[in-house]
Design a protein around this motif. Structure first.
Motif, PDB file in Angstrom:
ATOM      1  N   MET A 245      14.331  -1.873   4.595  1.00  0.00           N
ATOM      2  CA  MET A 245      13.365  -0.761   5.363  1.00  0.00           C
ATOM      3  C   MET A 245      12.383  -0.358   4.672  1.00  0.00           C
ATOM      4  SD  MET A 245      16.612   1.141   7.159  1.00  0.00           S
ATOM      5  CE  MET A 245      15.570   2.349   7.789  1.00  0.00           C
ATOM      6  N   SER A 246      12.444  -0.084   3.351  1.00  0.00           N
ATOM      7  CA  SER A 246      11.350   0.526   2.547  1.00  0.00           C
ATOM      8  C   SER A 246      10.137  -0.448   2.793  1.00  0.00           C
ATOM      9  CB  SER A 246      11.928   1.003   1.144  1.00  0.00           C
ATOM     10  OG  SER A 246      11.958  -0.207   0.330  1.00  0.00           O
ATOM     11  N   LYS A 247      10.539  -1.736   2.547  1.00  0.00           N
ATOM     12  CA  LYS A 247       9.504  -2.605   2.487  1.00  0.00           C
ATOM     13  C   LYS A 247       8.784  -2.948   3.764  1.00  0.00           C
ATOM     14  CE  LYS A 247      10.131  -4.968  -1.689  1.00  0.00           C
ATOM     15  NZ  LYS A 247       8.949  -5.093  -2.726  1.00  0.00           N
ATOM     16  N   ILE A 248       9.381  -2.664   4.909  1.00  0.00           N
ATOM     17  CA  ILE A 248       9.016  -2.750   6.185  1.00  0.00           C
ATOM     18  C   ILE A 248       8.297  -1.535   6.732  1.00  0.00           C
ATOM     19  CG2 ILE A 248       9.609  -2.946   8.556  1.00  0.00           C
ATOM     20  CD1 ILE A 248       9.823  -5.656   7.035  1.00  0.00           C
ATOM     21  N   LEU A 249       8.779  -0.313   6.371  1.00  0.00           N
ATOM     22  CA  LEU A 249       8.251   0.815   6.982  1.00  0.00           C
ATOM     23  C   LEU A 249       7.193   1.575   6.175  1.00  0.00           C
ATOM     24  CD1 LEU A 249      11.734   2.794   8.012  1.00  0.00           C
ATOM     25  CD2 LEU A 249       9.897   1.324   9.245  1.00  0.00           C
ATOM     26  N   LEU A 250       7.362   1.168   4.782  1.00  0.00           N
ATOM     27  CA  LEU A 250       6.265   2.005   3.884  1.00  0.00           C
ATOM     28  C   LEU A 250       5.353   1.058   3.231  1.00  0.00           C
ATOM     29  CD1 LEU A 250       8.939   4.483   2.068  1.00  0.00           C
ATOM     30  CD2 LEU A 250       7.374   5.021   4.071  1.00  0.00           C
ATOM     31  N   PRO A 251       5.094   0.051   3.569  1.00  0.00           N
ATOM     32  CA  PRO A 251       3.986  -0.748   2.620  1.00  0.00           C
ATOM     33  C   PRO A 251       2.525  -0.459   3.131  1.00  0.00           C
ATOM     34  CG  PRO A 251       4.942  -2.121   4.526  1.00  0.00           C
ATOM     35  CD  PRO A 251       5.751  -0.797   4.618  1.00  0.00           C
ATOM     36  N   SER A 252       2.423   0.353   4.099  1.00  0.00           N
ATOM     37  CA  SER A 252       0.941   0.268   4.470  1.00  0.00           C
ATOM     38  C   SER A 252       0.462   1.660   3.836  1.00  0.00           C
ATOM     39  CB  SER A 252       0.781   0.667   6.111  1.00  0.00           C
ATOM     40  OG  SER A 252       1.718   1.769   6.445  1.00  0.00           O
ATOM     41  N   ILE A 253       1.288   2.547   3.155  1.00  0.00           N
ATOM     42  CA  ILE A 253       0.853   3.936   2.540  1.00  0.00           C
ATOM     43  C   ILE A 253      -0.118   3.478   1.304  1.00  0.00           C
ATOM     44  CG2 ILE A 253       1.494   5.724   1.069  1.00  0.00           C
ATOM     45  CD1 ILE A 253       4.083   5.657   2.461  1.00  0.00           C
ATOM     46  N   ASP A 254      -1.318   3.939   1.437  1.00  0.00           N
ATOM     47  CA  ASP A 254      -2.350   3.643   0.503  1.00  0.00           C
ATOM     48  C   ASP A 254      -2.336   4.790  -0.711  1.00  0.00           C
ATOM     49  OD1 ASP A 254      -4.589   2.739  -0.703  1.00  0.00           O
ATOM     50  OD2 ASP A 254      -6.101   3.769   0.607  1.00  0.00           O
ATOM     51  N   PHE A 255      -1.454   4.242  -1.855  1.00  0.00           N
ATOM     52  CA  PHE A 255      -1.393   5.290  -3.041  1.00  0.00           C
ATOM     53  C   PHE A 255      -1.565   4.416  -3.928  1.00  0.00           C
ATOM     54  CE2 PHE A 255       1.138   8.239  -5.388  1.00  0.00           C
ATOM     55  CZ  PHE A 255       0.756   9.372  -4.957  1.00  0.00           C
ATOM     56  N   HIS A 256      -2.380   4.658  -4.601  1.00  0.00           N
ATOM     57  CA  HIS A 256      -2.814   3.990  -5.849  1.00  0.00           C
ATOM     58  C   HIS A 256      -2.262   4.398  -7.087  1.00  0.00           C
ATOM     59  CE1 HIS A 256      -7.047   2.273  -4.417  1.00  0.00           C
ATOM     60  NE2 HIS A 256      -5.988   2.179  -3.641  1.00  0.00           N
ATOM     61  N   SER A 257      -1.836   3.400  -8.035  1.00  0.00           N
ATOM     62  CA  SER A 257      -0.821   3.548  -9.126  1.00  0.00           C
ATOM     63  C   SER A 257      -1.876   4.273 -10.248  1.00  0.00           C
ATOM     64  CB  SER A 257      -0.527   2.250  -9.982  1.00  0.00           C
ATOM     65  OG  SER A 257      -1.528   1.350 -10.210  1.00  0.00           O
ATOM     66  N   PRO A 258      -1.129   5.033 -11.197  1.00  0.00           N
ATOM     67  CA  PRO A 258      -1.948   5.882 -12.143  1.00  0.00           C
ATOM     68  C   PRO A 258      -3.218   5.025 -13.022  1.00  0.00           C
ATOM     69  CG  PRO A 258       0.208   5.522 -12.907  1.00  0.00           C
ATOM     70  CD  PRO A 258       0.238   5.101 -11.403  1.00  0.00           C
ATOM     71  N   THR A 259      -2.829   3.624 -13.252  1.00  0.00           N
ATOM     72  CA  THR A 259      -3.790   2.711 -13.740  1.00  0.00           C
ATOM     73  C   THR A 259      -5.184   2.646 -13.183  1.00  0.00           C
ATOM     74  OG1 THR A 259      -2.583   0.905 -12.961  1.00  0.00           O
ATOM     75  CG2 THR A 259      -2.122   1.541 -15.397  1.00  0.00           C
ATOM     76  N   LEU A 260      -5.036   2.968 -11.822  1.00  0.00           N
ATOM     77  CA  LEU A 260      -6.280   2.565 -10.785  1.00  0.00           C
ATOM     78  C   LEU A 260      -6.812   4.141 -10.782  1.00  0.00           C
ATOM     79  CD1 LEU A 260      -4.688   0.311  -8.338  1.00  0.00           C
ATOM     80  CD2 LEU A 260      -6.170  -0.424 -10.371  1.00  0.00           C
ATOM     81  N   VAL A 261      -6.241   5.055 -11.235  1.00  0.00           N
ATOM     82  CA  VAL A 261      -6.703   6.450 -11.111  1.00  0.00           C
ATOM     83  C   VAL A 261      -6.841   7.589 -12.274  1.00  0.00           C
ATOM     84  CG1 VAL A 261      -6.138   8.886  -9.943  1.00  0.00           C
ATOM     85  CG2 VAL A 261      -5.251   6.734  -8.838  1.00  0.00           C
ATOM     86  N   LEU A 262      -6.310   7.448 -13.160  1.00  0.00           N
ATOM     87  CA  LEU A 262      -6.362   8.004 -14.251  1.00  0.00           C
ATOM     88  C   LEU A 262      -7.147   7.414 -15.481  1.00  0.00           C
ATOM     89  CD1 LEU A 262      -2.780   9.621 -14.683  1.00  0.00           C
ATOM     90  CD2 LEU A 262      -4.933  10.699 -13.470  1.00  0.00           C
TER      91      LEU A 262
END
Length: 243
Positions: free
Chosen positions: A115-132
């Motif tokens: 369910m987590s794979k199906i319902l939540l994969p579209s959330i655009d939330f970048h990992s810390p290596t791409l932000v910090l």
């Protein structure tokens, strides 16, 4: 709200309560006050763990190895092993009951992860290596190991979703000894992504916490174990009788 593995009937009010708690945990990622708190805590943890990769080469190689697809499979197997041991060596129930409880544990976790794979994969939330910044990149530090170090959809942490829901189900359905072993392996399964920076601490704790309450809600407030007992009783009744 007391959780029990012996629900004989649907308890929709308690089931809704568990989902409400999961929703509140998830909402902490978007409510400005708690979102800022999560960002500060997760950033501090990232800089501490990711920065430790510069301690020495052996330490960096270790965490690079623990962030590979090979370890993903190995870590999942290790986490499941205590439940195999429970089936064949447990003494708190008969074999059929132990199989019924373990199969519900496995099935619930598989459904939650799916369910987590199906319902939540579209959330655009970048990992810390791409932000910090600054960042220690595992792919540059240990280039000969194909380690996961970034994600553009880091929430929820898939390892944490599996580990939290699995550990919770084991404590609820099996026994304390099996739960402790599973907890140890679950931590070893989830932590590596924090060192590489592929996930925030909030990805692990919030995502895992939501999965935990959803899994426990289903198990504690639906007659899932009763259904499993019926199924395994039917299977055992059709096995050849000895002697």
């Amino acid at each position: 709200m007391k959780l029990t593995s012996n629900a004989e009937h649907w308890q929709l009010d308690r089931l809704i309560m568990c989902h409400a708690i999961a929703a509140i945990i998830g909402a902490s990622m978007i409510w400005p006050v708690t979102a800022e708190l999560w960002l500060n805590i997760s950033s501090a943890v990232f800089f501490l763990l990711n920065g430790s990769l510069l301690w020495n080469e052996s330490w960096a190689v270790l965490w690079a190895a623990l962030n590979t697809k090979t370890y993903d499979v190995l870590g999942a197997v290790l986490m499941f092993l205590p439940t195999i041991w429970y089936i064949f060596a447990g003494s708190d129930h008969d074999l059929k009951e132990r199989i019924a409880r373990t199969s519900v544990t496995w099935g619930t976790v598989i459904i939650v992860v799916f369910m987590s794979k199906i319902l939540l994969p579209s959330i655009d939330f970048h990992s810390p290596t791409l932000v910090l910044k600054p960042v220690v990149y595992l792919n540059e530090l240990v280039p000969w190991i194909d380690a996961k170090w970034e994600s553009k959809n880091s929430f929820p942490g898939d390892h944490a979703v599996a580990a939290f829901s699995f550990v919770g189900m084991v404590f609820l359905l099996l026994n304390k000894k099996t739960g402790i072993l599973t907890l140890i392996f679950g931590i070893l399964y989830s932590v590596p992504r924090l060192f590489s920076g592929a996930h925030w601490l909030s990805d692990e704790l919030v995502g895992g916490g939501m999965a935990l309450f959803i899994a426990l809600g289903w198990m504690s407030n639906l007659p899932t174990l009763v259904w499993s007992r019926y199924i395994w009783s039917w299977i055992f009744s059709r096995l050849p009788k000895r002697g």
